[in-house]
Design an enzyme around this catalytic site. Structure first.
Site, short mmCIF file in Angstrom:
data_model
loop_
_atom_site.label_atom_id
_atom_site.label_comp_id
_atom_site.label_asym_id
_atom_site.label_seq_id
_atom_site.Cartn_x
_atom_site.Cartn_y
_atom_site.Cartn_z
N ARG A 125 0.82 -1.20 0.00
CA ARG A 125 0.00 0.00 0.00
C ARG A 125 0.87 1.27 0.00
O ARG A 125 0.51 2.27 -0.57
CB ARG A 125 -0.91 -0.02 1.23
CG ARG A 125 -1.70 1.25 1.43
CD ARG A 125 -2.55 1.16 2.66
NE ARG A 125 -3.53 0.10 2.55
CZ ARG A 125 -3.98 -0.64 3.58
NH1 ARG A 125 -3.49 -0.44 4.78
NH2 ARG A 125 -4.88 -1.56 3.41
N TYR A 126 1.99 1.22 0.69
CA TYR A 126 2.88 2.37 0.78
C TYR A 126 4.07 2.17 -0.13
O TYR A 126 4.42 1.03 -0.47
CB TYR A 126 3.37 2.52 2.22
CG TYR A 126 2.29 2.80 3.24
CD1 TYR A 126 1.73 4.07 3.34
CD2 TYR A 126 1.83 1.80 4.09
CE1 TYR A 126 0.75 4.33 4.28
CE2 TYR A 126 0.84 2.05 5.03
CZ TYR A 126 0.31 3.33 5.12
OH TYR A 126 -0.66 3.59 6.06
N ARG A 129 7.33 0.10 1.81
CA ARG A 129 7.20 -1.01 2.76
C ARG A 129 6.01 -1.89 2.40
O ARG A 129 5.04 -1.43 1.82
CB ARG A 129 7.07 -0.49 4.20
CG ARG A 129 5.98 0.54 4.41
CD ARG A 129 6.41 1.47 5.56
NE ARG A 129 5.36 2.37 6.01
CZ ARG A 129 5.05 3.51 5.39
NH1 ARG A 129 5.65 3.85 4.27
NH2 ARG A 129 4.11 4.30 5.90
N CYS A 138 -3.51 -17.75 14.91
CA CYS A 138 -3.10 -16.95 16.06
C CYS A 138 -3.14 -17.82 17.32
O CYS A 138 -3.71 -18.90 17.31
CB CYS A 138 -4.05 -15.77 16.26
SG CYS A 138 -3.91 -14.51 14.98
N CYS A 142 -8.89 -12.37 18.49
CA CYS A 142 -9.53 -11.14 18.94
C CYS A 142 -10.87 -11.01 18.21
O CYS A 142 -10.93 -11.13 16.99
CB CYS A 142 -8.67 -9.92 18.60
SG CYS A 142 -6.96 -10.06 19.12
N CYS A 145 -11.13 -8.70 15.10
CA CYS A 145 -10.04 -8.88 14.12
C CYS A 145 -10.35 -8.21 12.79
O CYS A 145 -11.40 -8.44 12.18
CB CYS A 145 -9.80 -10.37 13.89
SG CYS A 145 -8.51 -10.69 12.65
N ARG A 147 -8.86 -8.82 10.08
CA ARG A 147 -8.72 -9.81 8.99
C ARG A 147 -9.54 -11.06 9.23
O ARG A 147 -9.16 -12.15 8.83
CB ARG A 147 -7.25 -10.19 8.79
CG ARG A 147 -6.46 -9.08 8.23
CD ARG A 147 -5.10 -9.42 7.66
NE ARG A 147 -4.42 -8.15 7.55
CZ ARG A 147 -3.51 -7.71 8.41
NH1 ARG A 147 -3.09 -8.46 9.41
NH2 ARG A 147 -3.00 -6.50 8.25
N ASP A 306 -11.81 -0.82 13.10
CA ASP A 306 -12.15 -0.89 11.68
C ASP A 306 -13.63 -1.23 11.45
O ASP A 306 -14.29 -1.77 12.32
CB ASP A 306 -11.27 -1.94 10.98
CG ASP A 306 -9.85 -1.45 10.81
OD1 ASP A 306 -9.63 -0.22 10.71
OD2 ASP A 306 -8.94 -2.30 10.79
N ASP A 343 -7.44 3.77 10.15
CA ASP A 343 -6.97 3.09 8.95
C ASP A 343 -8.09 3.30 7.92
O ASP A 343 -9.19 2.77 8.08
CB ASP A 343 -6.70 1.61 9.22
CG ASP A 343 -5.55 1.08 8.38
OD1 ASP A 343 -5.28 1.68 7.30
OD2 ASP A 343 -4.92 0.08 8.77
N LYS A 350 -3.11 4.52 7.05
CA LYS A 350 -3.34 5.08 8.38
C LYS A 350 -3.30 6.60 8.34
O LYS A 350 -2.34 7.18 7.86
CB LYS A 350 -2.27 4.54 9.33
CG LYS A 350 -2.31 3.03 9.44
CD LYS A 350 -1.09 2.48 10.15
CE LYS A 350 -1.08 0.97 10.14
NZ LYS A 350 -0.73 0.42 8.82
#
Ligand SMILES: *Cc1c(COP(=O)(O)O)cnc(C)c1O
Length: 454
Positions: A125-126, A129, A138, A142, A145, A147, A306, A343, A350
């Site tokens: 996206r950037y 990086r 995981c 969470c 999440c 994702r 999100d 985000d 972000k």
């Protein structure tokens, strides 16, 4: 302080003497063994019901068909208040019926990561990086999440071929100088596999910095063994972002895990998510950032929650985040103040959100206010000897570098490389404006000739 005396000399997490109830009978070595913790995760009404008093809402959440995966390490489960359905630890990992309630603007992939993936699992996206998703698994899951569309699904795993394609892409894109391993949780991978990935990334000359995003130090601190840390430290500069949301997540075992990572020279940051009923409170956040910095973790980001399915009841107004930043900046150490970000939906990345400290300006002065509301004028220089790119080593190197990316975004407007950033469809919209909005007006004002027609 005794907490800070923890170091790599401590070989294993300190025992409390015995595992907590209902695991009192278990040998302590087992409790402290991350393999045992993973193999004995709690995920059913029956298992969880033995540890905590489940509310009807939680029973509904756990029983719902097709819910996002539940798995809670016994260690993290033992931090839950068994009698308080509002316990902040509990709210992060136990589903309730509310997570099935859809909300306005929710999406499956709110950050449009899939659309920004040149190869599966790699989000670019950037400019300099990339985010490299290395697993979908995981230690615990969470509920909010971002994702959840891929995470936790045992059938959606990355293959050797996917890793090869990810690494080939990074090797073929010399502008990528920072690779962020995430997932899922990279520290859940078999150690050999993680080591192999780090080795292959380190071998790419233009990759300067490696980063790992992990919640293992919170969910499964037992995994941060001396052996794992010795492996990680061979890949410096290696940075790590952990994910704490509440001061209750700090335990002696967590503090040992963080000390090991910090002692290995791994700069530690924390990315928290602003969650209703968990940490939507300036005082909780202040306690959290103080715990973090005492453990050598720099608060890095607080994320606005999100727009992801299942997370509706965790969302707060943005004002809550602003009030938290207002309560931290100036009131505590600068390095304890994270950047609050949204985000941006659709893959905008972000975006930092902060209170306004610049109140006004004239050609001569800027008017600023501090955290106390003290307002003052800063007089700008009358004469400024401008930066001279011709005499600047960095500017000259960039100019000479044919592979360097063009300056992008608002920075390109400021540098004069570009005159405007034009939204998609701008030209068309303006033509339409002329046709649709002006045409009838023109017609109405115009020639009587037209009205003469039959
Ligand atoms: C968050 C993120 C990064 C890293 O962003 P930083 O602000 O550098 O920490 C990189 N790529 C993607 C896709 C991200 O979501």
């Amino acid at each position: 302080m005794e907490m800070n005396s923890a170091s790599t000399e401590v070989q294993e997490p300190p025992g409390t003497g015995a595992p907590p109830p209902p695991w009192e009978g278990l040998p302590l070595e087992k409790w402290n063994d991350w393999r045992w913790q993973l193999a004995n995760r709690l995920n059913t009404v029956e298992e969880l019901g033995q540890v905590i008093r489940l509310s009807p809402d939680e029973v509904e959440g756990l029983s719902a068909a097709g819910h996002f995966r539940v798995d809670i390490t016994p260690y993290f489960g033992s931090l839950i208040d068994p009698d308080d359905p509002g316990c902040p630890i509990r709210r992060q990992v136990l589903p309730t019926g509310r997570e099935r309630v859809p909300f306005v603007a929710e999406m499956a992939d709110s950050l449009a990561e899939d659309a920004h993936s040149p190869v599966p699992g790699l989000v670019h996206r950037y400019p300099d990086r990339v985010l490299m998703l290395v697993t979908t698994q995981c230690a615990s899951y969470c509920r909010y999440c971002t994702r959840s569309r891929i995470v936790g699904d045992p059938a959606a795993q990355f293959s050797r071929k996917d890793y090869d394609a990810q690494i080939r892409y990074i090797a073929g894109n010399p502008q990528v100088r920072d690779v962020l391993l995430s997932g899922g949780d990279p520290l859940i991978l078999p150690q050999r596999l993680l080591e192999d990935l780090l080795q292959r990334l380190r071998a790419i000359p233009h990759v300067e910095v490696l980063r790992i995003g992990s919640r293992v130090p919170v969910f499964l601190p037992q995994r941060i063994t001396a052996d794992l840390v010795d492996m990680l430290r061979r890949f410096h500069p290696l940075w790590m972002n952990v994910h704490f949301n509440h001061p209750k997540e700090f335990t002696p075992a967590v503090e040992v895990a963080l000390a090991r990572l910090a002692d290995a020279g791994i700069p530690l940051g924390c990315q928290s998510v602003l969650l209703a009923g968990v940490n939507d409170c300036p005082n909780v956040m202040k306690d959290l950032v103080h715990k973090l910095v005492r453990n050598r973790v720099r608060p890095y980001y607080i994320y606005q929650c999100d727009l992801v399915h299942g997370a509706g009841h965790f969302r707060t107004p943005v004002a809550v985040g602003l009030q938290i930043i207002e309560s931290l900046r100036g009131h505590t150490s600068g390095f304890a103040v994270p950047t609050y970000v949204i985000d941006a939906p659709r893959g905008g990345g972000k975006v930092p959100i902060m209170p306004n400290y610049l109140l006004s300006q004239s050609a001569d002065r800027v008017v600023i206010r501090n955290y106390e509301g003290f307002i003052s004028a800063y007089t700008q220089p009358e004469i400024y000897d401008r930066h001279d790119p011709a005499r600047c080593v960095s500017c000259q190197r960039r100019e000479a570098d044919v592979t360097a990316e063009e300056q992008e975004g608002v920075a390109a407007l400021l540098s004069g490389d570009q005159l405007a950033i034009v939204p998609e469809g701008f030209e068309v919209a303006h033509q339409r404006l002329t046709r649709i909005r002006w045409a009838p007006i023109k017609a109405a004002l115009a020639p009587a000739a037209e009205s003469d027609e039959p």
